[in-house]
Motif scaffolding. Structure first.
Motif, PDB file in Angstrom:
ATOM      1  N   LYS A  85       6.156 -10.225   5.293  1.00  0.00           N
ATOM      2  CA  LYS A  85       5.178 -11.138   5.920  1.00  0.00           C
ATOM      3  C   LYS A  85       5.020 -12.307   4.846  1.00  0.00           C
ATOM      4  CE  LYS A  85       2.000  -7.497   7.599  1.00  0.00           C
ATOM      5  NZ  LYS A  85       0.916  -6.517   7.190  1.00  0.00           N
ATOM      6  N   GLU A  86       5.364 -12.145   3.529  1.00  0.00           N
ATOM      7  CA  GLU A  86       5.412 -13.369   2.803  1.00  0.00           C
ATOM      8  C   GLU A  86       6.371 -14.483   3.248  1.00  0.00           C
ATOM      9  OE1 GLU A  86       5.472 -11.993  -1.342  1.00  0.00           O
ATOM     10  OE2 GLU A  86       3.567 -11.467  -1.253  1.00  0.00           O
ATOM     11  N   GLY A 113       5.228  -0.388   2.021  1.00  0.00           N
ATOM     12  CA  GLY A 113       4.097  -1.269   1.833  1.00  0.00           C
ATOM     13  C   GLY A 113       4.563  -2.529   1.157  1.00  0.00           C
ATOM     14  N   LEU A 114       5.294  -2.439  -0.023  1.00  0.00           N
ATOM     15  CA  LEU A 114       5.815  -3.579  -0.700  1.00  0.00           C
ATOM     16  C   LEU A 114       6.996  -4.237   0.124  1.00  0.00           C
ATOM     17  CD1 LEU A 114       5.661  -5.036  -3.434  1.00  0.00           C
ATOM     18  CD2 LEU A 114       7.523  -3.342  -4.148  1.00  0.00           C
ATOM     19  N   SER A 168       6.928  -4.315   3.603  1.00  0.00           N
ATOM     20  CA  SER A 168       6.277  -5.031   4.692  1.00  0.00           C
ATOM     21  C   SER A 168       5.566  -6.375   3.737  1.00  0.00           C
ATOM     22  CB  SER A 168       5.175  -3.996   5.129  1.00  0.00           C
ATOM     23  OG  SER A 168       4.553  -4.809   5.904  1.00  0.00           O
ATOM     24  N   LYS A 169       5.079  -6.141   2.818  1.00  0.00           N
ATOM     25  CA  LYS A 169       4.498  -7.285   2.195  1.00  0.00           C
ATOM     26  C   LYS A 169       5.424  -8.321   1.914  1.00  0.00           C
ATOM     27  CE  LYS A 169       1.795  -8.681  -2.053  1.00  0.00           C
ATOM     28  NZ  LYS A 169       1.295  -8.167  -3.447  1.00  0.00           N
ATOM     29  N   ARG A 170       6.431  -8.257   1.495  1.00  0.00           N
ATOM     30  CA  ARG A 170       7.491  -9.139   1.207  1.00  0.00           C
ATOM     31  C   ARG A 170       7.882  -9.899   2.756  1.00  0.00           C
ATOM     32  NH1 ARG A 170      11.752  -6.446  -2.970  1.00  0.00           N
ATOM     33  NH2 ARG A 170      10.560  -6.870  -4.954  1.00  0.00           N
TER      34      ARG A 170
END
Length: 109
Positions: free
Chosen positions: A104-105, A97-98, A100-102
């Protein structure tokens, strides 16, 4: 009689002046006795000197999730990333999840 030079005093000197060596179970408060047994006299005294009166909370995990994610991001195999996550005390889901978030950012920048 205990003689203490108050012009030159520290916790190690008091420890010796009070003849605590070998009598820790009788002399030390329970929390400090546990620290003494876990990490030894010098480290226990150092913690006392710097943190006495403070409450110290120790997180469940030693490593930051971002650090573990950085280690795992170079690994292409999800199973290997999961092993890295578990070794760091995290679930694969949290680290994925971390990551994936990175991603996307970085795409929005």
């Amino acid at each position: 009689m205990v003689r203490i030079d108050f012009n030159n005093i520290n916790d190690k000197i008091i420890y010796e002046a009070f003849h605590v060596e070998g009598n820790e179970a009788e002399a030390l408060n329970d929390s400090y006795l546990e620290l003494f047994e876990l990490i030894g006299r010098d480290a226990m005294l150092k913690l006392f000197t710097h943190f006495h009166g403070d409450k110290i909370d120790c997180p469940m995990r030693l490593y930051r999730p971002e650090f573990i994610a950085d280690l795992a991001k170079g690994e292409t195999d999800r199973r290997e990333r999961a092993k890295i996550a578990r070794a760091g005390g995290y679930s694969a889901r949290v680290i994925e999840g971390l990551l994936s978030k990175r991603r996307k950012e970085n795409e929005t920048e």
